[in-house]
Motif scaffolding. Structure first.
Motif, short mmCIF file in Angstrom:
data_model
loop_
_atom_site.label_atom_id
_atom_site.label_comp_id
_atom_site.label_asym_id
_atom_site.label_seq_id
_atom_site.Cartn_x
_atom_site.Cartn_y
_atom_site.Cartn_z
N PRO A 27 -1.56 8.27 -5.75
CA PRO A 27 -1.58 6.96 -6.41
C PRO A 27 -1.79 7.05 -7.91
O PRO A 27 -1.15 6.33 -8.67
CB PRO A 27 -2.76 6.24 -5.76
CG PRO A 27 -3.00 6.94 -4.49
CD PRO A 27 -2.52 8.34 -4.64
N GLY A 28 -2.65 7.97 -8.34
CA GLY A 28 -3.00 8.06 -9.75
C GLY A 28 -1.86 8.52 -10.63
O GLY A 28 -1.89 8.35 -11.84
N ALA A 30 -10.39 3.83 -6.95
CA ALA A 30 -10.57 5.04 -7.76
C ALA A 30 -9.34 5.93 -7.68
O ALA A 30 -8.92 6.52 -8.68
CB ALA A 30 -11.81 5.80 -7.28
N ARG A 31 -8.74 6.01 -6.50
CA ARG A 31 -7.53 6.83 -6.37
C ARG A 31 -6.40 6.26 -7.20
O ARG A 31 -5.65 6.98 -7.84
CB ARG A 31 -7.12 6.95 -4.90
CG ARG A 31 -7.98 7.97 -4.14
CD ARG A 31 -7.72 7.90 -2.65
NE ARG A 31 -6.37 8.29 -2.32
CZ ARG A 31 -5.78 7.97 -1.17
NH1 ARG A 31 -6.42 7.28 -0.26
NH2 ARG A 31 -4.55 8.36 -0.93
N VAL A 32 -6.28 4.92 -7.18
CA VAL A 32 -5.25 4.29 -8.00
C VAL A 32 -5.56 4.54 -9.48
O VAL A 32 -4.66 4.71 -10.30
CB VAL A 32 -5.17 2.76 -7.71
CG1 VAL A 32 -4.26 2.07 -8.70
CG2 VAL A 32 -4.68 2.53 -6.29
N ASP A 33 -6.84 4.60 -9.82
CA ASP A 33 -7.25 4.88 -11.20
C ASP A 33 -7.03 6.35 -11.57
O ASP A 33 -7.28 6.74 -12.70
CB ASP A 33 -8.74 4.54 -11.40
CG ASP A 33 -8.93 3.15 -11.98
OD1 ASP A 33 -7.92 2.57 -12.45
OD2 ASP A 33 -10.06 2.64 -11.98
N GLY A 34 -6.60 7.16 -10.62
CA GLY A 34 -6.24 8.53 -10.94
C GLY A 34 -7.25 9.58 -10.51
O GLY A 34 -7.14 10.74 -10.90
N ALA A 35 -8.25 9.18 -9.72
CA ALA A 35 -9.25 10.17 -9.29
C ALA A 35 -8.74 10.96 -8.10
O ALA A 35 -8.08 10.40 -7.22
CB ALA A 35 -10.55 9.44 -8.93
N ARG A 57 0.83 -1.21 0.00
CA ARG A 57 0.00 0.00 0.00
C ARG A 57 0.86 1.26 0.00
O ARG A 57 0.44 2.30 -0.51
CB ARG A 57 -0.96 -0.02 1.18
CG ARG A 57 -2.06 -1.09 1.01
CD ARG A 57 -2.84 -1.28 2.29
NE ARG A 57 -3.43 -0.02 2.74
CZ ARG A 57 -4.56 0.48 2.26
NH1 ARG A 57 -5.23 -0.18 1.36
NH2 ARG A 57 -5.02 1.62 2.72
N GLU A 87 -10.32 3.56 -2.80
CA GLU A 87 -8.88 3.39 -3.02
C GLU A 87 -8.62 3.00 -4.47
O GLU A 87 -7.67 3.48 -5.08
CB GLU A 87 -8.33 2.32 -2.07
CG GLU A 87 -8.27 2.84 -0.65
CD GLU A 87 -7.63 1.85 0.30
OE1 GLU A 87 -7.54 0.66 -0.04
OE2 GLU A 87 -7.23 2.29 1.39
N ALA A 90 1.78 1.70 -3.53
CA ALA A 90 0.63 2.21 -4.29
C ALA A 90 0.35 3.68 -3.97
O ALA A 90 -0.28 4.37 -4.76
CB ALA A 90 -0.60 1.37 -3.97
N GLY A 91 0.80 4.13 -2.79
CA GLY A 91 0.51 5.50 -2.40
C GLY A 91 -0.75 5.62 -1.57
O GLY A 91 -1.25 6.72 -1.33
N LEU A 92 -1.29 4.48 -1.15
CA LEU A 92 -2.51 4.51 -0.33
C LEU A 92 -2.16 4.67 1.14
O LEU A 92 -3.02 4.97 1.96
CB LEU A 92 -3.30 3.22 -0.53
CG LEU A 92 -3.84 3.02 -1.94
CD1 LEU A 92 -4.43 1.63 -2.09
CD2 LEU A 92 -4.88 4.08 -2.27
#
Lengths: 368, 307
Positions: A73-74, B202-207, A48, B200, A51-53
């Motif tokens: 993360p994006g 969605a955040r990984v998807d760039g939101a 995580r 989470e 991932a940046g979470l």
């Protein structure tokens, strides 16, 4: 595709609880790295953080030539597959797949082409117009995989993606994921993968290399074969391999390994490998290297036998310690079990000597 | 010979046992039917008692003034729409339509404002960590427990100084800034029950946080949001004290005040007009409720059921 490097990575929760203790890990471009360990070993926390979470307390995460610590993360060019799929429940499969591209303002035609391609690779074309709740577990996991794949990320992150599936499906998904990794490599799009699991079978079958973790420390990073043949310490020795490695406590006196009233003579093969002589030693030997023998050898009391088909696992007590050995089915049938005693000869070429205090394997050639 | 007779005994005994079991089964079915009948009769009776005032209200609105007090039944003997026609005209220069319009001019911005502001505040409390979060959430709960009356006077002074008296602003602006702690609390609880994984992902998807809120959280929150809007709609429609305090010109009266107006200004009350307008007043809330009933119940219960 890019190399992923973690250096001195630390995670401290609430200023008190240290979850990750300054770990260093170097994942090569296109490599399939598995993080494995018992629950609570911080493997998911590490993932995580990549991932940046999860915020990094200290240390550095590099993807390619970028330091990504401060990136959301994006923007890290990663994709992640979650344990419980985490599909957007109100969107159809098609929109689930395209969501990331939509946020990145990719034109509609391009988006649709990408969805079609990913659907073809994962064989989910018939599912595109369904909602996540209309999918089975295996289908949902494939869609989740597709959502990662469509972004063409530099690093794929998997967080125990198969643990919600039943055993049969898990085995087929395992093959599917490794096949996909190989296929992408063959197509000239090698993908760097970090895969978290607590299942050593998954780790052994899928990983190019495996990173074994315990309590926020890395215990060993090596190829599956290396981990199996040359575990660096007692933890790795016990964690990798099924049935578990036998660990027998004893003392070394000269060339003798004494356990209770019995003695194993260590031969040159073992003694030459040892680079230290521990006070309290432990002999580690895998069940299949404990051979049943007639007449001489260690004496143990047979407790139970598990019939596995072509072989039988024998559980026996050796000087008050439970050990396991593997015998062929025919060998087991021929065994004289009248007095419940069996005789065992360890194959010392495959034995390891551990320092009980530090847990280190002292019979491994020193690194470098 | 003995063997044969013995065997036939067994068969008879078996047949007897089976017949007995069938009889017991039939008894059980009959008992279940009787108990269901009793249950439904009681439920119907209690339901009728609860609905009676409402049914009477609707019936009485079609009666003449004289009949309302003479006839205790709810079916009008000489149905007339006079109450509706006269009642709609009112004793003021405005028709009842004007008062409905006023009500909606308060309700619409209030409901929209509440939905937007409470979602944002609840999202903040449920998903982010920030300094003094506990203290701030504690004060939201404290406001929830505070009786409304306590803040009436300071609020009145505040709005007077802002020059907002005799306008709709004091009635909806506080709600548009998440002033209703109850809704914030309700949405926070609902959000806490939704796993954070989708956000989470969605955040990984760039939101970013806003995109996550709009594209992912709001759709999942929809049942709860519908409940919030319904509650706010009904409570505002029925609010009497708020408009009474802040609105002084008759042309700005919402329906709740207008109903009272028809009692005030006539010496001999035209009960059928009042009742007819009461029926009209509760109609919008009823229509909205029945339209959204499915989501409403889903929203109320889901917060508690989801783990």
């Amino acid at each position: 595709m890019a190399r992923l490097q973690l250096s001195k990575l630390e995670k401290v929760y609430g200023g008190a609880f240290k979850a990750v203790h300054g770990i260093d890990l170097d994942v090569q471009e296109g490599e399939f790295m598995v993080l494995v360990g018992p629950s609570g070993c911080a493997k998911s926390t590490t993932l995580r953080m990549i991932a940046g979470l999860e915020e990094v307390t200290s240390g550095e995460i590099r993807i390619g030539d970028r330091i990504v610590n401060a990136l959301p993360p994006g923007k890290r060019r990663i994709a992640m597959v979650f344990q419980n799929y985490a599909l957007y429940p109100h969107m159809k499969v098609r929109s689930n797949l395209a969501f990331g591209l939509r946020l990145a303002h990719v034109p509609k035609a391009e988006r649709e082409a990408a969805v079609r391609e990913v659907a073809r690779i994962l064989e989910i074309e018939p599912l595109l117009d369904r909602l996540p709740k209309q999918l089975s577990g295996g289908q949902a996991q494939r869609v989740a995989l597709g959502r990662a794949l469509i972004k063409k990320p530099e690093v794929f992150l998997f967080d125990e993606p198969l643990s919600n599936l039943d055993a049969k499906l898990r085995a087929s998904m395992r093959v599917r994921i490794t096949d996909l990794h190989k296929r992408l490599k063959a197509e000239g799009r090698p993908s760097t993968v970090v895969y978290v699991t607590h299942d050593q079978t998954e780790a052994m079958t899928m990983g190019d290399r495996i990173c074994v973790m315990k309590d926020g420390h890395i215990m060993q990073v090596a190829t599956p074969k290396e981990l199996y043949d040359r575990p660096a310490n007692l933890f790795v020795a016990g964690f990798i391999g099924s049935p578990e490695m036998n660990v027998i406590d004893g003392e070394i006196e000269g060339t003798d390994f004494r356990l209770g009233g019995q003695v194993i003579s260590l031969d040159e093969a073992v003694l030459n490998r040892m680079h230290a002589k521990p006070q309290e030693a432990a002999l580690g030997i895998r069940p299949q290297h404990m051979k049943l023998s007639a007449g001489n050898g260690l004496t143990a009391r047979l407790r139970s036998a598990e019939f596995m088909g072509h072989e039988v696992y024998l559980h026996a007590m050796l000087e008050g310690k439970e050990i396991t050995t593997v015998a062929g089915a025919a060998e087991y049938d021929a065994l004289d079990r009248s007095d419940e005693r069996i005789r065992l000869t360890p194959d010392l070429a495959h034995a390891h000597i551990f320092d009980r205090a530090s847990g280190a394997n002292v019979s491994l050639p020193l690194a470098g | 010979m003995t063997d044969i007779s013995h065997a036939s005994d067994v068969i008879t005994a078996g047949a007897d046992g089976l017949a007995e079991a069938r009889a017991a089964n039939a008894r059980q079915i009959r008992n279940a039917k009787i108990s269901a009948a009793v249950r439904y009769i009681i439920l119907f009776g209690v339901g009728l008692m609860m609905l009676y005032p409402l049914i009477w209200l609707v019936g009485a609105s079609f009666k003449t003034n004289a009949e309302i007090f003479a006839n205790p039944g709810f079916v009008p003997q000489e149905p007339t729409t006079e109450g509706y026609v006269k009642g709609w005209e009112t004793s003021t220069p405005y028709t009842f339509g004007r008062f409905f319009l006023n009500s909606f001019l308060i309700i619409i911005p209030k409901v929209i404002g509440t939905a937007i502001s409470c979602t944002m505040v609840a999202y903040g409390f449920a998903r982010f960590d920030f300094p003094l979060k506990k203290l701030l959430f504690g004060s939201v709960i404290a406001i929830l427990l505070l009786p409304n009356v306590v803040t009436r006077i300071p609020q009145y002074l505040l709005f007077r100084d802002l020059g907002w008296l005799d306008s709709f602003l004091p009635l909806w602006v506080p709600s548009a800034f998440a002033g209703d702690a109850f809704f914030v609390f309700m949405l926070v609880q609902f959000l806490r029950a939704i796993p954070g994984d989708m956000e989470e992902a969605a955040r990984v998807d760039g939101a970013n946080s806003w995109q996550t809120l709009v594209f992912i959280v709001v759709p999942m929150l929809a049942p709860a949001l519908i409940s919030v809007c319904l509650f706010q709609f009904m409570w505002t429609m029925n609010d009497f004290l708020g408009p009474l305090i802040y609105i002084s010109s008759v042309d700005k009266y919402p329906v709740s005040l207008a109903l009272k107006l028809s009692i005030d200004t006539t010496e001999a009350f035209e009960w059928n007009r009042i009742l007819a307008m009461s029926v009209l007043t509760i109609t919008p809330a009823l229509i909205v409720f029945f339209m959204a009933q499915k989501y409403f119940i889903e929203g109320l219960s889901a917060g508690g059921v989801k783990g």
